[in-house]
Every structure is written in C-alpha cells, then in structure tokens.
Design a protein around this motif. Structure first.
Motif, short mmCIF file in Angstrom:
data_model
loop_
_atom_site.label_atom_id
_atom_site.label_comp_id
_atom_site.label_asym_id
_atom_site.label_seq_id
_atom_site.Cartn_x
_atom_site.Cartn_y
_atom_site.Cartn_z
N ALA A 182 -4.71 -45.49 -29.57
CA ALA A 182 -5.97 -45.02 -29.00
C ALA A 182 -5.78 -43.74 -28.21
O ALA A 182 -6.62 -42.85 -28.22
N GLU A 183 -4.65 -43.64 -27.53
CA GLU A 183 -4.40 -42.47 -26.69
C GLU A 183 -4.32 -41.20 -27.54
O GLU A 183 -4.85 -40.15 -27.17
N ALA A 184 -3.65 -41.32 -28.70
CA ALA A 184 -3.54 -40.17 -29.61
C ALA A 184 -4.94 -39.73 -30.05
O ALA A 184 -5.25 -38.53 -30.09
N ALA A 185 -5.79 -40.71 -30.37
CA ALA A 185 -7.15 -40.38 -30.80
C ALA A 185 -7.89 -39.63 -29.69
O ALA A 185 -8.58 -38.63 -29.94
N ASP A 186 -7.75 -40.09 -28.47
CA ASP A 186 -8.42 -39.42 -27.36
C ASP A 186 -7.90 -38.00 -27.17
O ASP A 186 -8.67 -37.07 -26.87
N ASN A 187 -6.59 -37.83 -27.36
CA ASN A 187 -6.03 -36.47 -27.29
C ASN A 187 -6.65 -35.57 -28.35
O ASN A 187 -6.97 -34.40 -28.11
N ILE A 188 -6.78 -36.12 -29.55
CA ILE A 188 -7.33 -35.33 -30.67
C ILE A 188 -8.75 -34.89 -30.35
O ILE A 188 -9.15 -33.75 -30.60
#
Lengths: 530, 530
Positions: B218-224
């Motif tokens: 989820a964190e990667a998605a938020d970064n994107i």
C-alpha cells in the motif's frame, strides 16, 4: 538480405516485395499521372476493404478461383483477399442501389496465389489502377469510347506516345463468328479460350487443341483460321460489313455495328490510330459481354515467342494469355522489359452487378492498368538512360555548421534555420549530431543527392548571415564556394535557387529524367506541397 | 444496403468499410497534408506487403497478439495480416543492413480483430500514417525533437492550431519512479499498465488494482499517487531535478535529463507550448524504451468519463488506454467526435530491430497518426459547418448541347470540345446520351456540383462559338444567362473563370470549406494535376 543468423526467416512472403527509395518515387509518379487522368474525366475514388466475404468472390473467376487467398477461420465470417478490383466494385454497386451511374477509380493491391515472376513484375501481391463507368440508359459505345480515350491519355502522360497499341475485339463479334464457322453452342467458350492462346502458340497447335482435344470439326477450325488472322481498323470493319454470312448472324451483326460506332467516336476523340481491331483477341474472363481490349507495348511479347506473327507486326501479342498458355515464361529471360504481358486490359461487363443483386442490373465498362508492369518497363528505361545516381528523397537543402577551435556544433541554430525553411515549405534536413564534422555533413548531403547546402559559421551568424552553396558545381563557377546571404532573405534566396535548378538541366534527380511528362508533373506536385 | 433478396450476404466484412464520394476526398486531403509534412522533413516512402510471415509478428504485441488476422494455410508459408506499420519497418531494417539511417514514412491499412466502433473510427481495417527515424550515432533527443516538430506541423497544416496537446513521458523516468516508490522489479510492467488506466478510472480503482490484484504494498501505491498526478513543462522538470530520491536513481536521472534536453530542442523548434509532460502517461506497448507521447484533442475524452481530472484540464485523457481499461466505450455515445481516443501516438523503441537481427541493432523513434479518427473529427466539423451539398468529384465543366426540331444531339461535337478541354487539363464531363435533353444535362451537372456548363447550340457552333455558363448565379447577375465565347478562346476563357471561382467565396465544394489549410492545399494539388 542480412547476413546474420537469426531464428526468423527474414524475408517477405513469396511473391511479395517491399517498395522503397527511388522505386517508390517512380511508382508514385505513375500513380499520380494515372489518377490525374481519371479525375480529369470525372472519376471519383472508391476504396474497398482488402478482404471480402468469401461468398462475394465465389463463382466469379472460373478456374482461377484456386488462386484466391483465404483468411483463416478465427471465428466469425469467412473472408478472402480480393482477387481484383472489379468484383468489389460490382459488390459496392449492388449494395448502393441509389448510385445509378458513376465513374469510379480505384488504385490498390490485389492478391493471387500465382507462380511469381518478380523481375517481370508478376507478383502475388500487386497493384491495379482501375477506371470503370457504370450506368444504364447510356447510348451504345459512348462510355466505351471515353474509356479508350482515357487509355490514350494515360500513356501519353506517361510519355509513351507511339509506343503502345490497344488491341480491340468484341465478344458478340467473336461469338457470332464462332457460330458462323460451325462451332456448336456448348463449345464456344472452350474454343474461345483456345483462340486466346494464338499469341503464344502457332496456329497448328491451336488447331490441334480445337480439333483433337475439344472435338471441333476440322472444317470449323479451318473456317476460324480465316477470321482470327485478321486485324485492322476501318478496312477490317468494311470487310466484315461486306461479309454476308457474318452479317446474317444477329450477334455478329450487333457487334460489328457497335465496333463501327466505337471507331466513329474514337475518331471524334482523335485516337483511332492507336487501336488495332484484332479478331484473335478473346480474353480469359467470362464476365465480358461486349467490347474487350488489351494494351501492348514494345517488350510485351515474350523473348522466345513460339512463332513470328504471320504479318509483319512490330507489337506482338502476349500477356496473360501467354501465361495461361504455358506458364513457362517465368525465368526464361531476365530482361524485365521482355514478356511482361499486357500493360492494361478491360472491357464491357453488363451482367456482373446483377450476379449480386438481380434487380440492380447495371451495365459497366472499364480498364485496369497493370502498374507493376508499367513500373518494370519505366524503371528499366530509366536505368538505361540514367547518368546520375538515383535519389531516395526529395530534400532541397541540408543545413550544416562548421567551426574551428571551441566549435559548439550550433545545433539549436541549425534547428532554428530548419524551422524557418520548413515554415516556408522548403524541404530541409540537418545532422542529428551535436558537433558534426563538416565533411560528414557534406557526405550526408551528397549521398542523398541534396542539391543545396546552407552553411552556418559562428562569425557569419553573428553578422546575421549564412552561406548557400550549390552542391557539385564545377571548378571556376562563380558560386562554387557558395554565396553569403542575410538570414532575413534566406527563404527567398533559397527558393530562387531551387526554382532555377528545377528548371535547369543540372538536376541530379534521376526520376526527373524519366520522361518529360512525369518529371514535369512531379515538379508541379512538389510545388503544390509547399 | 440493397432491398433485394439475394443468396449473398451483401455487405463488407465486420469492422471494415468502403470509402467513397466526399469521404474519400476529405481523407485523401488528410493524407496529402500529412505526407507533405513528412517529405518536407526528408521522409522517404516505404511500402510493405499487407501480410508478413507469421513468425515476424509473433512475440511483438503481447496480449494483443490474439487480435492478429491469420491467412489460411493453403500450402506454403504461414502468413498474417500486418497489425501495425512499425514491426514491418523493423523487419525491413533488419533485412537491409546497408541502410544505417533513414527517415521513412508509410501510409497504409493495418488489421486488428478488435471490437469495432464504426462511428468513432475504430475499425478492424484502418489506416495509419507513420513517420519514423532510424539510426545509431545520433545525439540524444535530436531526432525525437524533430518527430514532435512534425506532429506540430501536421496538426497546424490540418488547421487544428491550438486544438491539440501532445502528452509526453519517458519510460526511463517511469521505471525509475516505480523503483523509487518501492515497486519490485518484476511488478514494474503490471503496475505501469495499471497507471495507464488513470485516464479512464478514478485513482481509487487503480490503487485497488495495484494493491489487491497485483499485490503492491500500500505504501508504494501511495508513493506513486504523488507522482502520477503531476503534469507541466519546465516547472515539472525543475521539480523533478530537485527530487533527490528520483535523481539518485540512475534510470530516472537519465530520463529526466533527456526530458530537459528534449524541452530545450522543442524550444528551439518553437513548439514547447504544445506539449504536456505528464507522469501518468505509460502507453501499452512493451517495445518503447525512451520518450513516449500521445496526441489528444477536444473530443478525445469519452463522453461519460469516469471522473473529472483532479486539475482543471481541458483536454482529458483517453485513447487506446480507455479502450484497454474497459472496452465499454463502443456505442455509449453516437457522437463521432467524442471519445475517439488519441489521434496520434508514438515513442522511442531502441531494441525492436535487434529482435529480428541481433547484430542489426538500430535505435528508432517515431509517430503514428490515426487517420480514421482524424477523419471522423474533420468530417463531423465539416458537417456542422457546411451550408452546401458535399461533392463527389472535382469536375469543373459539364459540356452540354441543346437544340430545337431536328436536334442531332451533337455528340461528336461535345466529344471534340471535351477532347480540347482534357488536353488543356480541364476536368470535364458530357452526357453519354445521343440526344440528351437540356434539363437532364443541367440536372446532372447540378447533382455533381459541377460549377460550369459549356453549352453547344447548332447556330452558335456554326459561328465558331459556344456559351459558358456558371451554375447557380443569382438573378440579375450579368452572366446569369451565360456568355458566348469563340471556340478558339474557349480554354483560356474557361480557365480564367475556374481560377476566379476557386479564389472566390462562391465555392460549392464543401471540402474546400473544411479548413483553410487543407482547402488551399487541395487547390494547389488540383492545379498541379492540370
């Protein structure tokens, strides 16, 4: 072909080819020449899909149907690649009953799984340029005459004056003639296709086919021989009109009278002298119902013709017919200008549209130009005549930079000059290198045959100037080293020189040398793009 | 469709169409406009076969390979219809290792067994217009910038100034960005294709696909999310250059620096203001390796866009991507100008040629114009703006005859006048009837929108004169009833009037009204044909 090994078979499919470089330029100018004639006569373009429902093509090509390319059944409709442009046109007419009359043209590729002969322009994928007139309620032979006038204008505009002959015959004359000669009704088509081979085989062979293979009484064959050797124009017409046996046959009488009418109209159009009324012309396709024709040129005849024609005849017979007769002209000669066959052919087909829609009977007459064959002959002529390198593109100007120590390459300045030239419609290129060397830039311009260089130097640029240099000027020419011009005048100065050069004789564009007509046209077309 | 019953299914195959009449004229002018720009930049035409060996296409299109049309195995090679023009170009480059660099263009039909949406111009058989630059040893982003300059010139010449935006991104920026955001290496392509749907789906849906379907933390998605909402030009570039995390990633750094270089060059070409650096642009095809772009226009967005873009943005996203996302834009709207998708797209692909011939690695960059979509928008605009009937052909003159009792029809005299006009390059028609009635002839001219009539009367003809009449002149106009001219001056008199009319505002040719640029071009092209 590449020398590298790879898992791919790196080629185009059998009987197909890529078109690139100067070939494409030559071919496109042939297209432009032909379509300009079509449009001058009110032709409107039609473009149909490359494949049709399989049922549309079925039953239209007789034996040749085996040459049709089918698409794989991947679910959905069964389709095949088009075999010609005529059947799709008839399908379109049947689908659009509100179109009661039209002159349509169509330039596109067609597909035949035939034995290819690449050097002669006989391919599995090849171009046709078709013009057809559809419409009921026309008076006899008027559109037919215009189609033949169009044939004349096409070859005149291609610069082939005096180098082509249109062989003409009439299916009704032929059918009547066979009846009069004693051919039974059910043997008329087979005997017609035997006659069709006369341009390739001696009479004795054709006679043998008629009598021994096809069971024609010997007397009937002898009667036929008297007729099918005849050719002429009004003299032959007069002879046939005096032939009481023929004139007593309703079909022959109608055909002969129509040929008379056609000749009158061709005279009004000033093109009677380009035709040859030739009773041996039969043409293969079943759907013709009236006048039929085939255009031959020097080189249409096969190199190893089985016999000399009985009369002295510069333009020998040949064509598809030759192919049909033996199929053996594949690689016998490598001269691409020999034995390419007929370069255009057509005729009247009054019943084809009705095959799709019985209530939409629309009589049609048309012509199909074999562009690949016309291309092969044109290209061979250019190669014989050329004294300069062929060009791949049409760029007018190569924008270069040079400098000494600390040379920046002036990439953005070259971009800016190009931008100005493109805006003015001048075709221009520049090196994609940041700091290109001057000799490299000259070599690039030379390789592409680009006639002018614009050279940017840092000092000159600071003074608001660049240099224009015409490539390849002889020693001692006053502009040999180029002339400096103000950047604000650059477009005018460049256009002036391009214009002067295109009118001059120093052109390095081999295509421009091809024929005056084609070259002239191409120059105008390029101007139009500006 | 015809109303007649027949055993045929009288139609074109699913997803294909015939092109006729005014449509063909509009489309051909789009082709001419585009190819003139290509040639101005040194483009040379390449034409490849409509089908390729099946192995050539295999493994190039990923999932979309199921859309390829195969030819039936009829003995011999296995072939498929081309899916685009890029792979055949790469095959040609690999086959011709002597060609080290080239600018090639190709205008031709391609084939995809996709779900058609005819009104929007999405077909199974459709045209592409491609321009590509191939060559090693070029400095970075220089040809890329010229390709984008070409995009600008094409839409300027089509008269679309200010009505298009080029969305740009860079695969290396995207790949680096995903790495920095914490996307594992093996998930970069799947995540990229999720991002590709952002123009159609709200972020929440895309995020769900990433996290739930594709297992992204989820964190990667938020970064994107923070990145892919960004768009701009030099402002965005500055922001990215200041982004230490991104600049520490080798791929992102190279991509960002190349985008900076590209913008400099676009500035030199004067076209920076037409681009939008858009981090959400990903594009489907795997073979892109550098800069990627997509051109959108008003109407590119689907009518029922799933969301408004977060920022005010006149030109919404759409295109192939929309289609890929849901495939549901088929018939939702019947407005052909809405949701047609991107009108041009392309990018850099440095490894495709090497797939055919490992030793023939040639980097390439190119653009493909979707002519059917450009056509749909152009046609809709013409239909909105038109106040006259569309024309089917471009004929200038209809040659007529009239007479009283004992009227002969003057067919040969009409033929003779036509012959004279054709020789002079004037587009002319005449009735194919022996004795046509005058109202019929006027109706024929009117129906085709032909602007001038030449009228032959027996008495006038005997005096060496004919009458020229401009069609549709208002009552009271001095030439309303036509003017008599000497036949020896006919060509000059006719050309004078055609010329005057084509420059005037009374044109009845709807195509001429389309856009000033296209119309202007068409006039010049017609002149060139004369």
């Amino acid at each position: 072909m590449g020398k590298e090994k790879s898992s791919f078979n790196l080629k185009t499919p059998k009987g197909t080819r890529d078109w690139s470089g100067a070939d494409t330029l030559i071919r496109d100018r042939i297209f432009t020449t032909i379509s300009n004639v079509f449009r001058r006569h009110g032709g409107t373009a039609l473009d149909t899909p490359v494949f049709e429902l399989r049922d549309i093509l079925a039953g239209k090509y007789g034996e040749d149907s085996k040459l049709i390319y089918d698409l794989q059944d991947q679910g959905g409709e069964l389709c095949s690649l088009r075999y010609d442009l005529t059947v799709p046109f008839a399908r379109w007419l049947a689908m659009n009953p509100e179109v009661r009359s039209i002159k349509r043209y169509h330039i596109a590729k067609v597909y035949r799984r035939d034995q290819p002969a690449v050097a002669k322009g006989r391919m599995r994928e090849f171009y046709q340029c078709d013009f057809d007139v559809a419409g009921a309620n026309f008076d006899p032979m008027v559109p037919d005459a215009e189609v033949l006038k169009i044939v004349n204008e096409v070859f005149e505009d291609l610069g082939w004056n005096g180098k082509f002959t249109i062989k003409i015959n009439h299916r009704k004359v032929l059918d009547g003639l066979f009846e009069v000669c004693g051919v039974p009704q059910d043997k008329i088509r087979p005997i017609s296709s035997a006659v069709d081979k006369l341009d390739k085989l001696p009479w004795a062979d054709v006679r043998k086919e008629m009598v021994e293979d096809k069971g024609l009484p010997a007397e009937a064959a002898d009667n036929i021989e008297k007729y099918v050797s005849k050719k002429g124009r009004k003299d032959l017409l007069e002879e046939l009109l005096r032939d009481e046996a023929l004139m007593a046959n309703a079909s022959a009488k109608q055909g002969i009278e129509e040929m008379g009418l056609l000749m009158e109209y061709l005279e009004a159009f000033g093109v009677l002298d380009t035709i040859s009324f030739d009773l041996s012309l039969a043409r293969g396709l079943d759907y013709y119902t009236g006048v039929i024709y085939e255009v031959v040129t020097e080189g249409s005849a096969p190199a190893s013709s089985a016999r000399a024609a009985p009369e002295a005849e510069k333009l020998q017979k040949s064509g598809k017919k030759a192919k049909a007769a033996s199929g053996d002209d594949d690689d016998r000669s490598n001269d691409p200008t020999v034995g390419v066959g007929s370069i255009a052919a057509g005729g009247r087909y009054d019943n084809l549209v009705g095959m799709f829609s019985p209530k939409a009977q629309i009589p049609c007459v048309g012509i199909s130009f074999g562009v690949d064959r016309i291309f092969s002959i044109t290209k061979a002529r250019i190669e014989r005549e050329k004294n300069t390198e062929a060009r791949n593109n049409e760029v007018d100007v190569y924008v270069m930079a040079f400098g000494g120590k600390g040379f920046t390459g002036m990439l953005k300045e070259r971009m800016d000059i190009c931008k100005t030239l493109w805006s003015a419609g001048v075709k221009a290129e520049f090196s994609y290198k940041l700091k290109p060397k001057l000799p490299q830039q000259f070599k690039a311009a030379e390789t592409s045959g680009i006639p002018f260089a614009i050279i940017l130097g840092e000092e000159e640029l600071a003074a608001g100037q660049v240099k224009i240099k015409e490539m390849g000027l002889p020693e001692g020419h006053p502009e040999k080293e180029g002339v400096s011009v103000d950047i604000k005048n650059l477009v005018d100065e460049v256009k002036l020189r391009i214009d002067k050069k295109s009118k001059g004789t120093t052109t390095t564009n081999v295509v421009a040398d091809a024929t005056a007509a084609v070259a002239d046209l191409s120059v105008k077309t390029e101007d139009a793009g500006v």
